[in-house]
Design a protein around this motif. Structure first.
Motif, short mmCIF file in Angstrom:
data_model
loop_
_atom_site.label_atom_id
_atom_site.label_comp_id
_atom_site.label_asym_id
_atom_site.label_seq_id
_atom_site.Cartn_x
_atom_site.Cartn_y
_atom_site.Cartn_z
N TRP A 24 0.99 -1.02 0.23
CA TRP A 24 -0.04 -0.02 0.00
C TRP A 24 0.88 1.20 -0.02
O TRP A 24 0.77 2.17 -0.73
CB TRP A 24 -0.86 0.12 1.31
N ALA A 28 0.73 4.43 -2.32
CA ALA A 28 0.51 5.80 -1.92
C ALA A 28 1.49 6.77 -2.62
O ALA A 28 1.28 8.03 -2.97
CB ALA A 28 0.44 5.68 -0.65
N TRP A 48 -6.64 5.76 -1.05
CA TRP A 48 -6.81 5.95 0.18
C TRP A 48 -8.00 4.96 0.69
O TRP A 48 -8.18 4.64 1.80
CB TRP A 48 -7.41 7.37 0.82
N PHE A 51 -7.04 1.78 2.04
CA PHE A 51 -6.35 1.61 3.32
C PHE A 51 -7.42 1.36 4.28
O PHE A 51 -7.27 0.86 5.78
CB PHE A 51 -5.79 2.96 3.91
N VAL A 77 -12.91 6.83 4.41
CA VAL A 77 -11.73 7.40 4.87
C VAL A 77 -11.73 8.75 4.84
O VAL A 77 -11.51 9.25 3.82
CB VAL A 77 -10.59 6.53 3.85
N HIS A 79 -10.04 12.46 5.54
CA HIS A 79 -8.87 13.02 5.61
C HIS A 79 -9.06 14.13 6.95
O HIS A 79 -9.81 14.90 6.57
CB HIS A 79 -8.35 13.86 4.36
N TYR A 103 -1.23 8.14 5.70
CA TYR A 103 -2.28 7.34 6.24
C TYR A 103 -2.35 7.91 7.75
O TYR A 103 -3.51 7.81 8.66
CB TYR A 103 -1.82 5.90 6.73
N PHE A 106 -5.53 9.85 7.81
CA PHE A 106 -6.92 9.12 7.84
C PHE A 106 -7.49 8.88 8.81
O PHE A 106 -7.05 8.32 10.03
CB PHE A 106 -6.56 7.71 7.12
#
Ligand SMILES: [Zn+2]
Length: 278
Positions: A24, A28, A48, A51, A77, A79, A103, A106
């Motif tokens: 991942w 990203a 995202w 994730f 997810v 932000h 992440y 997130f």
């Protein structure tokens, strides 16, 4: 809202398939590079979204802001620092695009906390949207790295001290803890509004939970006092069943567990609550 400690990712590495996280992180990084070259960020939204299993591996499919599970509703997810144009910021701020694939930015959120909506029952409007107010606007970050100087107004479930500021009245409405200073009172007030924690459905659910908790506490007290005079194992078992019910309610994976924890702690005048829960 409960404190979510996930930044060191140890738990996630244990639960998800081997190399999942490393793969991942490569995706990203690639997305970040493409977006920095001017490609539309929405073309990489799947990065995202991908994730989500990692976030779900921490406390399950429970919104980190409002603590609802809502099994039939999609989770998002979020932000924490918005990736697109901020609302209510002058001059125009195009968002924390440099954190779009990080992440640590997130948060696992239901759509009610993440999107702006109106509650027609109590005529309140809430939802985080692209709001990200600061205590001191002059500290606003305009380039990567500067966000460390910001002091967000919104309570962050990934900051333990923030979560401690949130409290509830026995009628299920959210509020600040009694000892909060003026700045913190303001932070809690804005967070309640932005995460829509005073939405009528949530207040009703908490009221219902309060009734269940109260009944369990009354029953437990009865069994506790009865056992003190009769020393009967069956009565002790019944008392322990009620304790188990209360412990489940305050477990971090349960819906509205912070409300349950605060509610039970408020009954500390019972000896056994002070002994077991405080
Ligand atoms: Zn929520």
């Amino acid at each position: 809202m409960r404190y979510i400690d996930y930044f060191d990712l140890k738990r996630i590495r244990c639960i998800l398939p081997e190399d999942w996280l490393e793969e991942w992180l490569v995706k990203a990084k690639d997305a970040e590079e493409q977006v920095s070259l001017g490609i539309d960020i929405d073309k990489y939204a799947q990065v995202w979204r991908d994730f989500k299993p990692a976030l779900e591996s921490i406390i399950g499919q429970k919104c980190w802001y409002c603590e609802t599970i809502q099994p039939r509703s999609d989770k998002e997810v979020d932000h924490f620092r918005p990736k697109k144009t901020l609302l209510d910021v002058i001059p125009k701020h195009t968002g924390y695009i440099w954190l779009a694939f990080n992440y640590k930015n997130f948060r696992y959120s239901c759509q009610f906390c993440n999107k702006i909506r109106t509650d027609k029952v109590n005529n309140t409007k809430g939802g985080k949207g692209s709001y990200f107010p600061l205590i001191d606007e002059s500290k606003r970050a305009w380039k990567p790295g500067d966000e460390v100087s910001e002091k967000p107004k919104l309570l962050d479930p990934c900051v333990e001290e923030d979560v401690k500021l949130l409290d509830f009245n026995e009628d299920g409405t959210p509020c600040h803890i009694p000892s909060a200073n003026a700045d913190d009172q303001d932070r809690v007030k804005i967070s309640i509004q932005r995460y829509h924690l005073h939405h009528s459905a949530l207040v009703e659910d908490r009221k219902r939970l309060a009734r269940d908790l109260e009944q369990a506490i009354v029953d437990a007290e009865y069994f506790f006092q009865t056992f003190a005079t009769q020393q009967d194992q069956k009565i002790l078992d019944k008392f322990q069943d009620k304790l188990k019910l209360l412990k489940t309610a305050i477990n971090i994976t349960s819906e509205y567990s912070l409300f349950a924890e605060r509610y039970v702690a408020g009954k500390r005048n019972y000896d056994w609550i002070a002994l077991v829960f405080i």
